[in-house]
Design a protein around this motif. Structure first.
Motif, PDB file in Angstrom:
ATOM      1  N   ARG A   1       8.528  28.341 -35.400  1.00  0.00           N
ATOM      2  CA  ARG A   1       9.615  27.367 -35.256  1.00  0.00           C
ATOM      3  C   ARG A   1       9.567  26.691 -33.896  1.00  0.00           C
ATOM      4  O   ARG A   1       9.805  25.488 -33.786  1.00  0.00           O
ATOM      5  CB  ARG A   1      10.955  28.046 -35.453  1.00  0.00           C
TER       6      ARG A   1
ATOM      7  N   LEU B   1       6.009  24.042 -36.162  1.00  0.00           N
ATOM      8  CA  LEU B   1       5.328  24.185 -37.447  1.00  0.00           C
ATOM      9  C   LEU B   1       6.282  24.590 -38.566  1.00  0.00           C
ATOM     10  O   LEU B   1       5.904  24.576 -39.728  1.00  0.00           O
ATOM     11  CB  LEU B   1       4.195  25.208 -37.324  1.00  0.00           C
TER      12      LEU B   1
ATOM     13  N   ARG C   1       8.730  22.980 -39.683  1.00  0.00           N
ATOM     14  CA  ARG C   1       9.123  21.848 -40.531  1.00  0.00           C
ATOM     15  C   ARG C   1       8.141  21.619 -41.673  1.00  0.00           C
ATOM     16  O   ARG C   1       8.447  20.906 -42.621  1.00  0.00           O
ATOM     17  CB  ARG C   1       9.261  20.583 -39.696  1.00  0.00           C
ATOM     18  N   TRP C   2       6.964  22.205 -41.605  1.00  0.00           N
ATOM     19  CA  TRP C   2       5.975  22.071 -42.666  1.00  0.00           C
ATOM     20  C   TRP C   2       6.174  23.094 -43.781  1.00  0.00           C
ATOM     21  O   TRP C   2       5.468  23.049 -44.785  1.00  0.00           O
ATOM     22  CB  TRP C   2       4.564  22.213 -42.101  1.00  0.00           C
ATOM     23  N   VAL C   3       7.106  24.006 -43.576  1.00  0.00           N
ATOM     24  CA  VAL C   3       7.364  25.044 -44.581  1.00  0.00           C
ATOM     25  C   VAL C   3       8.276  24.472 -45.652  1.00  0.00           C
ATOM     26  O   VAL C   3       9.356  23.969 -45.357  1.00  0.00           O
ATOM     27  CB  VAL C   3       8.000  26.285 -43.920  1.00  0.00           C
ATOM     28  N   TRP C   4       7.844  24.579 -46.910  1.00  0.00           N
ATOM     29  CA  TRP C   4       8.602  24.000 -48.009  1.00  0.00           C
ATOM     30  C   TRP C   4       9.758  24.908 -48.423  1.00  0.00           C
ATOM     31  O   TRP C   4      10.876  24.457 -48.577  1.00  0.00           O
ATOM     32  CB  TRP C   4       7.668  23.759 -49.193  1.00  0.00           C
TER      33      TRP C   4
ATOM     34  N   GLU D   1      11.524  28.281 -47.206  1.00  0.00           N
ATOM     35  CA  GLU D   1      11.549  29.224 -46.086  1.00  0.00           C
ATOM     36  C   GLU D   1      11.582  30.680 -46.521  1.00  0.00           C
ATOM     37  O   GLU D   1      10.882  31.511 -45.958  1.00  0.00           O
ATOM     38  CB  GLU D   1      12.746  28.941 -45.181  1.00  0.00           C
TER      39      GLU D   1
END
Length: 67
Positions: free
Chosen positions: A34, A38, A40-43, A45
């Protein structure tokens, strides 16, 4: 060979400390991801956190138990 530990008459599996260590490492890795932006690239959580925990747990068990 790893054996159970007796804590006050309760047998504790050696897997339990490995799982606690993996959980702590997962929290640390998640915070680093976080902080690095990176996250924000997690679809999804929750799914990512679960998968990350399983991967870290596998590494911790392999290192501690020399599989």
């Amino acid at each position: 060979m790893w054996h159970e530990w007796s804590l006050g008459g309760v047998l504790v599996s050696p897997f339990l400390p490995a799982a606690v260590l993996a959980l702590a490492l997962t929290f640390g890795l998640r915070a680093l991801l976080r902080a690095a932006g990176l996250g924000r690239w997690v679809w999804h959580e929750a799914l990512f956190d679960c998968a990350l925990f399983v991967c870290v747990l596998g590494v911790v068990v392999a290192v501690l138990f020399r599989l």
